[in-house]
Design a protein around this motif. Structure first.
Motif, PDB file in Angstrom:
ATOM      1  N   PRO A  47      18.391 -16.139   6.948  1.00 53.68           N
ATOM      2  CA  PRO A  47      19.496 -16.454   7.869  1.00 53.68           C
ATOM      3  C   PRO A  47      19.475 -15.526   9.077  1.00 53.68           C
ATOM      4  N   ARG A  48      19.876 -16.053  10.202  1.00 51.34           N
ATOM      5  CA  ARG A  48      19.922 -15.283  11.440  1.00 51.34           C
ATOM      6  C   ARG A  48      21.129 -14.350  11.456  1.00 51.34           C
ATOM      7  N   GLU A  49      20.964 -13.182  12.030  1.00 53.42           N
ATOM      8  CA  GLU A  49      22.088 -12.302  12.340  1.00 53.42           C
ATOM      9  C   GLU A  49      22.385 -12.469  13.824  1.00 53.42           C
ATOM     10  N   PRO A  50      23.383 -13.250  14.186  1.00 55.12           N
ATOM     11  CA  PRO A  50      23.586 -13.601  15.594  1.00 55.12           C
ATOM     12  C   PRO A  50      23.907 -12.401  16.472  1.00 55.12           C
ATOM     13  N   TRP A  51      23.344 -12.423  17.682  1.00 57.16           N
ATOM     14  CA  TRP A  51      23.688 -11.458  18.722  1.00 57.16           C
ATOM     15  C   TRP A  51      24.853 -11.994  19.541  1.00 57.16           C
ATOM     16  N   ASP A  52      25.436 -11.130  20.355  1.00 59.22           N
ATOM     17  CA  ASP A  52      26.432 -11.596  21.316  1.00 59.22           C
ATOM     18  C   ASP A  52      25.738 -12.502  22.338  1.00 59.22           C
ATOM     19  N   PRO A  53      26.479 -13.372  23.031  1.00 57.51           N
ATOM     20  CA  PRO A  53      25.846 -14.362  23.910  1.00 57.51           C
ATOM     21  C   PRO A  53      24.993 -13.760  25.025  1.00 57.51           C
ATOM     22  N   LEU A  54      25.410 -12.646  25.602  1.00 57.61           N
ATOM     23  CA  LEU A  54      24.640 -12.060  26.693  1.00 57.61           C
ATOM     24  C   LEU A  54      23.312 -11.509  26.199  1.00 57.61           C
ATOM     25  N   THR A  55      23.327 -10.834  25.069  1.00 62.67           N
ATOM     26  CA  THR A  55      22.086 -10.311  24.508  1.00 62.67           C
ATOM     27  C   THR A  55      21.137 -11.456  24.166  1.00 62.67           C
ATOM     28  N   GLN A  56      21.682 -12.533  23.601  1.00 65.58           N
ATOM     29  CA  GLN A  56      20.849 -13.699  23.288  1.00 65.58           C
ATOM     30  C   GLN A  56      20.281 -14.312  24.564  1.00 65.58           C
ATOM     31  N   LEU A  57      21.067 -14.367  25.625  1.00 63.54           N
ATOM     32  CA  LEU A  57      20.581 -14.916  26.890  1.00 63.54           C
ATOM     33  C   LEU A  57      19.412 -14.086  27.416  1.00 63.54           C
ATOM     34  N   ILE A  58      19.549 -12.772  27.386  1.00 60.35           N
ATOM     35  CA  ILE A  58      18.470 -11.896  27.863  1.00 60.35           C
ATOM     36  C   ILE A  58      17.208 -12.123  27.034  1.00 60.35           C
ATOM     37  N   TYR A  59      17.371 -12.163  25.718  1.00 58.99           N
ATOM     38  CA  TYR A  59      16.221 -12.398  24.846  1.00 58.99           C
ATOM     39  C   TYR A  59      15.568 -13.748  25.147  1.00 58.99           C
ATOM     40  N   SER A  60      16.371 -14.783  25.290  1.00 55.12           N
ATOM     41  CA  SER A  60      15.830 -16.117  25.504  1.00 55.12           C
ATOM     42  C   SER A  60      15.119 -16.228  26.847  1.00 55.12           C
ATOM     43  N   LEU A  61      15.632 -15.557  27.865  1.00 56.80           N
ATOM     44  CA  LEU A  61      14.969 -15.553  29.163  1.00 56.80           C
ATOM     45  C   LEU A  61      13.596 -14.892  29.078  1.00 56.80           C
ATOM     46  N   LEU A  62      13.528 -13.795  28.335  1.00 57.17           N
ATOM     47  CA  LEU A  62      12.289 -13.022  28.273  1.00 57.17           C
ATOM     48  C   LEU A  62      11.282 -13.601  27.291  1.00 57.17           C
ATOM     49  N   SER A  63      11.745 -14.364  26.313  1.00 61.84           N
ATOM     50  CA  SER A  63      10.861 -14.807  25.232  1.00 61.84           C
ATOM     51  C   SER A  63      10.107 -16.091  25.537  1.00 61.84           C
ATOM     52  N   ALA A  64      10.399 -16.739  26.656  1.00 58.26           N
ATOM     53  CA  ALA A  64       9.730 -17.991  26.986  1.00 58.26           C
ATOM     54  C   ALA A  64       8.220 -17.800  27.023  1.00 58.26           C
ATOM     55  N   ARG A  65       7.498 -18.629  26.260  1.00 60.40           N
ATOM     56  CA  ARG A  65       6.034 -18.592  26.167  1.00 60.40           C
ATOM     57  C   ARG A  65       5.506 -17.213  25.765  1.00 60.40           C
ATOM     58  N   THR A  66       6.290 -16.538  24.955  1.00 57.16           N
ATOM     59  CA  THR A  66       5.915 -15.217  24.447  1.00 57.16           C
ATOM     60  C   THR A  66       6.092 -15.213  22.941  1.00 57.16           C
ATOM     61  N   LYS A  67       5.161 -14.645  22.226  1.00 56.82           N
ATOM     62  CA  LYS A  67       5.244 -14.627  20.761  1.00 56.82           C
ATOM     63  C   LYS A  67       6.459 -13.819  20.306  1.00 56.82           C
ATOM     64  N   THR A  68       7.046 -14.239  19.181  1.00 55.99           N
ATOM     65  CA  THR A  68       8.285 -13.641  18.699  1.00 55.99           C
ATOM     66  C   THR A  68       8.193 -12.130  18.503  1.00 55.99           C
ATOM     67  N   PRO A  69       7.160 -11.579  17.865  1.00 58.50           N
ATOM     68  CA  PRO A  69       7.102 -10.113  17.716  1.00 58.50           C
ATOM     69  C   PRO A  69       7.089  -9.384  19.059  1.00 58.50           C
ATOM     70  N   VAL A  70       6.407  -9.954  20.051  1.00 55.31           N
ATOM     71  CA  VAL A  70       6.378  -9.344  21.385  1.00 55.31           C
ATOM     72  C   VAL A  70       7.766  -9.408  22.023  1.00 55.31           C
ATOM     73  N   SER A  71       8.458 -10.516  21.832  1.00 52.26           N
ATOM     74  CA  SER A  71       9.802 -10.680  22.396  1.00 52.26           C
ATOM     75  C   SER A  71      10.772  -9.658  21.816  1.00 52.26           C
ATOM     76  N   HIS A  72      10.696  -9.431  20.522  1.00 52.01           N
ATOM     77  CA  HIS A  72      11.564  -8.425  19.905  1.00 52.01           C
ATOM     78  C   HIS A  72      11.208  -7.027  20.389  1.00 52.01           C
ATOM     79  N   GLN A  73       9.917  -6.786  20.584  1.00 52.13           N
ATOM     80  CA  GLN A  73       9.497  -5.472  21.069  1.00 52.13           C
ATOM     81  C   GLN A  73       9.999  -5.229  22.489  1.00 52.13           C
ATOM     82  N   VAL A  74       9.970  -6.243  23.332  1.00 52.75           N
ATOM     83  CA  VAL A  74      10.412  -6.033  24.710  1.00 52.75           C
ATOM     84  C   VAL A  74      11.912  -5.773  24.765  1.00 52.75           C
ATOM     85  N   MET A  75      12.679  -6.324  23.847  1.00 50.86           N
ATOM     86  CA  MET A  75      14.110  -6.001  23.792  1.00 50.86           C
ATOM     87  C   MET A  75      14.302  -4.532  23.441  1.00 50.86           C
ATOM     88  N   ARG A  76      13.506  -4.042  22.506  1.00 51.62           N
ATOM     89  CA  ARG A  76      13.581  -2.610  22.171  1.00 51.62           C
ATOM     90  C   ARG A  76      13.151  -1.754  23.352  1.00 51.62           C
TER      91      ARG A  76
END
Length: 259
Positions: free
Chosen positions: A45-74
């Motif tokens: 199950p997902r642990e939801p983020w607040d909407p702004l954090t999710q928006l930032i992640y979704s903007l950055l994760s386009a055409r990017t593999k999931t592990p890389v997307s999580h790393q860029v958030m860190r």
């Protein structure tokens, strides 16, 4: 400041007059879900983020593999001493600095100015950098409002409303999800936005936001595991019995001369 959230859409009343689904149509998505769940098991199950954090992640994760997307958030959090509830340091940073911080994603030179412009745009329209206020509005209004910002299309707006703490009914149709439903011929071939609209007409009324999230996660997992872009493994696929594309691929494989 949020005037766009109050504008009526032309489609709203029309949605109440759609014809009822046939039993076969009504079971299309549940049947796919059952087959994938039986093959892969339950997804975490997902642990939801607040909407702004999710928006930032979704903007950055386009055409990017999931592990890389999580790393860029860190990386963003560490680079700017920012994070949920405190994304102002990213908003206020020069584009060049943001681009360096997100260098590992695809197209950082495009995403950095889009991210800064979006964060500035939210602040200009609401008065501060947050999306928590969106919880007061209807889902279609939220998505239309979000899609005015650079880089935010139907896929990203769906991710924000469905994956975040807003937890609204929507289907995030990324390239993985689109590929699977097109090969299954669930709905006529179209772009992601039209495909989501058509699929949502097939979604059971009993499916809440979390169920839609789980369905998307299963379809995406299938796309990444068996139904890949360039080498789909149709033999042994749990959806083969309902997949015209897979059945054609298997038939062609058996007809191919050996040697």
């Amino acid at each position: 400041m949020t005037r766009e959230l109050f504008i009526e859409s032309a489609d709203e009343t029309a949605q109440h007059f759609r014809r009822p689904l046939t039993p076969e149509e009504a079971d299309k998505l549940p049947h796919i879900h059952r087959l994938l769940l039986g093959y892969y098991g339950a997804v975490p199950p997902r642990e939801p983020w607040d909407p702004l954090t999710q928006l930032i992640y979704s903007l950055l994760s386009a055409r990017t593999k999931t592990p890389v997307s999580h790393q860029v958030m860190r990386d963003l959090e560490r680079f700017f001493n920012a994070g949920p509830g405190n994304w102002e340091p990213v908003r206020d940073a020069p584009v060049a600095k943001i681009e360096r911080a997100i260098a590992i994603v695809t197209f950082p030179e495009q995403k950095a100015p889009q991210l800064k412009a979006t964060l500035e745009g939210i602040t200009a329209r609401y008065g501060k950098l947050t999306l928590d206020f969106l919880a007061r509005y209807r889902t279609d209004k939220i998505r239309g409002w979000l899609e005015q910002f650079p880089g935010v299309g139907p896929k990203t707006s769906a991710a924000v409303v469905n994956f975040s703490t807003l937890r609204r009914r929507a289907l995030c149709i990324d390239s993985h999800h689109l590929r699977v439903v097109q090969r299954l011929c669930v709905v006529p071939r179209a772009d992601a936005s039209t495909t989501e609209e058509r699929l949502m007409r097939l979604v059971p009324e009993t499916w809440d936001a979390a169920m839609l999230d789980e369905h998307h996660a299963l379809v995406k997992l299938h796309a990444q595991t068996l139904c890949t872009f360039d080498n789909p493994r149709c033999n042994g696929c749990p959806l083969l019995s309902i997949c015209p594309t897979g059945q054609r691929n298997v038939c062609e494989l058996h007809l191919t001369p050996k040697g």
